[in-house]
Design a protein around this motif. Structure first.
Motif, PDB file in Angstrom:
ATOM      1  N   ALA A 181     -68.951 117.866  56.863  1.00 41.24           N
ATOM      2  CA  ALA A 181     -70.181 117.298  57.435  1.00 41.24           C
ATOM      3  C   ALA A 181     -70.358 115.853  56.982  1.00 41.24           C
ATOM      4  O   ALA A 181     -70.724 114.976  57.779  1.00 41.24           O
ATOM      5  CB  ALA A 181     -71.388 118.136  57.020  1.00 41.24           C
ATOM      6  N   MET A 232     -75.908 115.167  49.438  1.00 43.97           N
ATOM      7  CA  MET A 232     -74.664 114.776  50.092  1.00 43.97           C
ATOM      8  C   MET A 232     -74.270 113.366  49.683  1.00 43.97           C
ATOM      9  O   MET A 232     -73.115 113.092  49.330  1.00 43.97           O
ATOM     10  CB  MET A 232     -74.800 114.848  51.618  1.00 43.97           C
ATOM     11  N   TYR A 236     -77.594 119.017  59.026  1.00 42.45           N
ATOM     12  CA  TYR A 236     -76.573 117.967  59.170  1.00 42.45           C
ATOM     13  C   TYR A 236     -76.058 117.905  60.601  1.00 42.45           C
ATOM     14  O   TYR A 236     -75.937 116.822  61.182  1.00 42.45           O
ATOM     15  CB  TYR A 236     -75.411 118.223  58.216  1.00 42.45           C
ATOM     16  N   HIS A 277     -78.292 122.986  53.956  1.00 41.17           N
ATOM     17  CA  HIS A 277     -78.486 122.109  55.115  1.00 41.17           C
ATOM     18  C   HIS A 277     -77.294 122.183  56.073  1.00 41.17           C
ATOM     19  O   HIS A 277     -77.397 121.741  57.216  1.00 41.17           O
ATOM     20  CB  HIS A 277     -78.724 120.674  54.649  1.00 41.17           C
ATOM     21  N   PHE A 294     -79.868 114.503  52.773  1.00 44.40           N
ATOM     22  CA  PHE A 294     -78.950 113.385  52.542  1.00 44.40           C
ATOM     23  C   PHE A 294     -78.814 113.011  51.068  1.00 44.40           C
ATOM     24  O   PHE A 294     -77.781 112.467  50.663  1.00 44.40           O
ATOM     25  CB  PHE A 294     -79.396 112.166  53.354  1.00 44.40           C
ATOM     26  N   VAL A 317     -70.924 112.366  59.094  1.00 47.60           N
ATOM     27  CA  VAL A 317     -72.104 111.531  58.894  1.00 47.60           C
ATOM     28  C   VAL A 317     -71.700 110.105  58.536  1.00 47.60           C
ATOM     29  O   VAL A 317     -72.160 109.135  59.153  1.00 47.60           O
ATOM     30  CB  VAL A 317     -73.011 112.127  57.784  1.00 47.60           C
ATOM     31  N   GLN A 363     -78.478 116.211  62.911  1.00 46.48           N
ATOM     32  CA  GLN A 363     -78.519 114.756  62.737  1.00 46.48           C
ATOM     33  C   GLN A 363     -77.256 114.103  63.273  1.00 46.48           C
ATOM     34  O   GLN A 363     -77.307 113.015  63.865  1.00 46.48           O
ATOM     35  CB  GLN A 363     -78.733 114.410  61.268  1.00 46.48           C
TER      36      GLN A 363
END
Length: 568
Positions: free
Chosen positions: A513, A392, A456, A450, A389, A517, A459
């Motif tokens: 992604a 990102m 990702y 990831h 994270f 998120v 999650q």
């Protein structure tokens, strides 16, 4: 705003996330400090009350000192004379205020005179400070370097340096050089050990060093003769009291002018090594940079918030064609998206900080005792999520800070181009955020693994199975569609097993992604608090359009098309 914390309810919303119970439990070690320090909390509620009280102090100082000083600091800037930096008068006033309030060394243990706060309330304070003045945020937030010193230094170094930071001394991280920017493996500042003096000496030049005339420096230097890569680099502490480092000049920057960016000359500067030789870049700087990137996320989110408020206030006041411009669709659409991007940035910032909090606390506990198997699993899980994270979040929040600052000027029209308006400064301050501590392009390089390993997507699926209110079902369905398209283009790109092809589309894979998120994080916020409903709706609609655009581009793109983009 009279208080930058209490006047923005979203801070309290994020501070009281359910995971904070676990974070405080780990950080406070069953509240063992309550018998040693009269300001240590006795339980969870007491700890949270302490965080809120400190954040209220931060908010008050930001409203009454830092924000009013921002324009003057931007105009005056720091100066250099005889190798030493003098801050702008407003910057010095800001520093005096935060020192007097005890807002230094916030996350450090109480035995070193710190407040022992988790990273999440500290990052919240950093966002609030950056909302008031991003340039001062750089100086104040470099106290975060003490985290790296605490993590990798020895007990003697802890006891000598960390209390000084808690007392208000400033820090810097001296990494980059004229020929070593993003490529830190090329660092050549020379570290030489003297058997006679039993200490190290540093010689060379560092460039683009934020707050470079600080009291305590963490320095990346080449300790191993004959090496030219990262394996020859170690980390050192340089104490300004020892002398040997002068500021050659302060860079004349576009923005964040209150924060001096310095070129430093090291001449036989005494230093001491942190941790082990050869691990300076491959271990210690990586940890330092991850903390710094979280700090830049906070800075960017603060700028996004400030830009939205400036745009909103002006749109309400400015009248054209007989009505306030906020009533025109072209303007209110812009403002709604600015609000959504600021809220999405904040959601991402605190989700990341919570992940960091859990794994860092468990890591610290592991130095005191052996972790239980479930604790090791917990640390591994949150370490992986923090690692995913952080790049990102740094990439998305800083791009949104730039976009919000741009749109704030657009809403102001010609007035926004003038220095009379705050949005002009915000625009200049925002521009560096997606460059320093790793450009957005480098964040994609860090994040893409990831995507390919499924961190990702895994999650996102965890977010998907959470229970949401029936009225949010339509937004959830849109997010599920976005997730499916992200998974489809990821499969298309990765199945070729072509590194160049993957690198070319990496940004699109990471961004699709990210939209999923961020959309889910806002959906969770709206699920708990109706005030986030509008931002969730706006952001998911925006994210869906962006995902659809990138999906079409990737699905219609052939491997041979790469040749069109290569400059001949």
């Amino acid at each position: 705003m009279d208080n930058f914390y209490t006047d923005n309810p979203s801070y309290k919303h994020h501070l009281y996330h359910p995971l904070m119970k676990r974070i405080v439990e780990l950080k406070e070690r069953n509240y063992a400090d309550k018998d040693k320090f009269d300001y240590a909390p006795i339980d969870f509620e007491d700890a949270m009350d302490s965080y809120e009280k400190v954040l209220e102090i931060v908010g008050e100082i930001c409203a009454n000192t830092i924000a009013p000083n921002a324009e003057g600091v931007d105009h005056d800037g720091p100066t250099v004379n005889n190798g030493r930096v003098t801050y702008a008068p407003g910057t010095q006033e800001n520093l005096d205020a935060v020192r007097k309030a005890g807002l230094m060394g916030i996350t450090m243990p109480r035995r070193y005179n710190g407040l022992n706060f988790p990273i999440t309330p500290y990052v919240m304070a950093a966002e609030i400070v950056s909302d008031a003045d991003a340039g001062f945020g750089n100086i104040w937030a470099l106290q975060d370097c003490a985290e790296t010193l605490y993590e990798f230094g020895n007990e003697d170094q802890h006891s000598r340096f960390i209390p000084r930071v808690a007392a208000g001394e400033t820090m810097s991280m001296d990494l980059t050089e004229p020929d070593a920017g993003s490529d830190l493996q090329s660092v050549m500042l020379k570290a030489t050990y003297s058997e006679e003096d039993n200490c190290w000496y540093l010689n060379g030049v560092k460039r683009f060093i934020t707050n470079g005339d600080s009291d305590i420096h963490l320095v990346l230097a080449r300790s191993e003769d004959g090496t030219r890569d990262g394996r020859g680099l170690s980390m050192f502490i340089y104490d300004k009291r020892s002398g040997g480092v002068n500021v050659r000049r302060i860079e004349n920057k576009m923005g964040i002018k209150g924060s001096p960016t310095c070129e430093l000359v090291y001449k036989n500067a005494k230093a001491e090594i942190v941790g082990e030789r050869r691990l300076g870049l491959i271990k210690y700087v990586m940890a330092l940079m991850n903390g710094a990137r979280l700090g830049i996320m906070a800075q960017a989110t603060g700028i996004s918030e400030a830009a939205y408020r400036e745009g909103y206030a002006y749109a309400q006041e400015r009248k054209q064609f007989g009505k306030a411009i906020i009533e025109f669709p072209a303007v209110y659409e812009m403002l709604a998206l600015m609000r959504a991007k600021a809220d999405a940035s904040r959601a991402m910032l605190y989700e990341t900080s919570r992940f960091v909090d859990v794994y860092k606390a468990l890591e610290d506990i592991s130095r005191e005792r052996k972790l239980e198997p479930e604790e090791r699993q917990e640390m591994k899980k949150y370490s992986r999520l923090a690692d995913a994270f952080t790049p990102m979040g740094k990439g998305m929040t800083t791009e949104y800070a730039n976009q919000n600052a741009y749109d704030a000027i657009q809403i102001h029209g010609g007035s926004g181009f003038m220095k009379d308006y705050t949005c002009e400064r915000l625009y200049r301050d925002a521009r560096i955020t997606n460059i320093y501590e790793g450009t957005t392009q480098l964040q994609v390089v860090a994040a893409i693994r990831h995507v390919t390993t499924g961190t990702y997507l895994s999650q996102i699926k965890e977010y998907e199975v959470l229970e949401y209110k029936p009225e949010l079902e339509d937004l959830k369905q849109k997010l599920m569609d976005m997730t499916a398209k992200h998974a489809e283009i990821t499969a298309k790109v990765t199945e070729l097993k072509d590194q160049e092809y993957l690198d070319f589309h990496a940004r699109r894979l990471v961004e699709t992604a990210a939209h999923c998120v961020l959309g889910y994080l806002l959906l969770q916020d709206a699920n708990k608090n109706e005030s986030f409903r509008r931002s969730a709706e706006v952001y998911v609609s925006y994210g869906q359009a962006e995902v659809n655009k990138m999906y079409s581009y990737v699905m219609e793109f052939d491997r041979e098309d790469l040749g069109y983009f290569k400059i001949q």
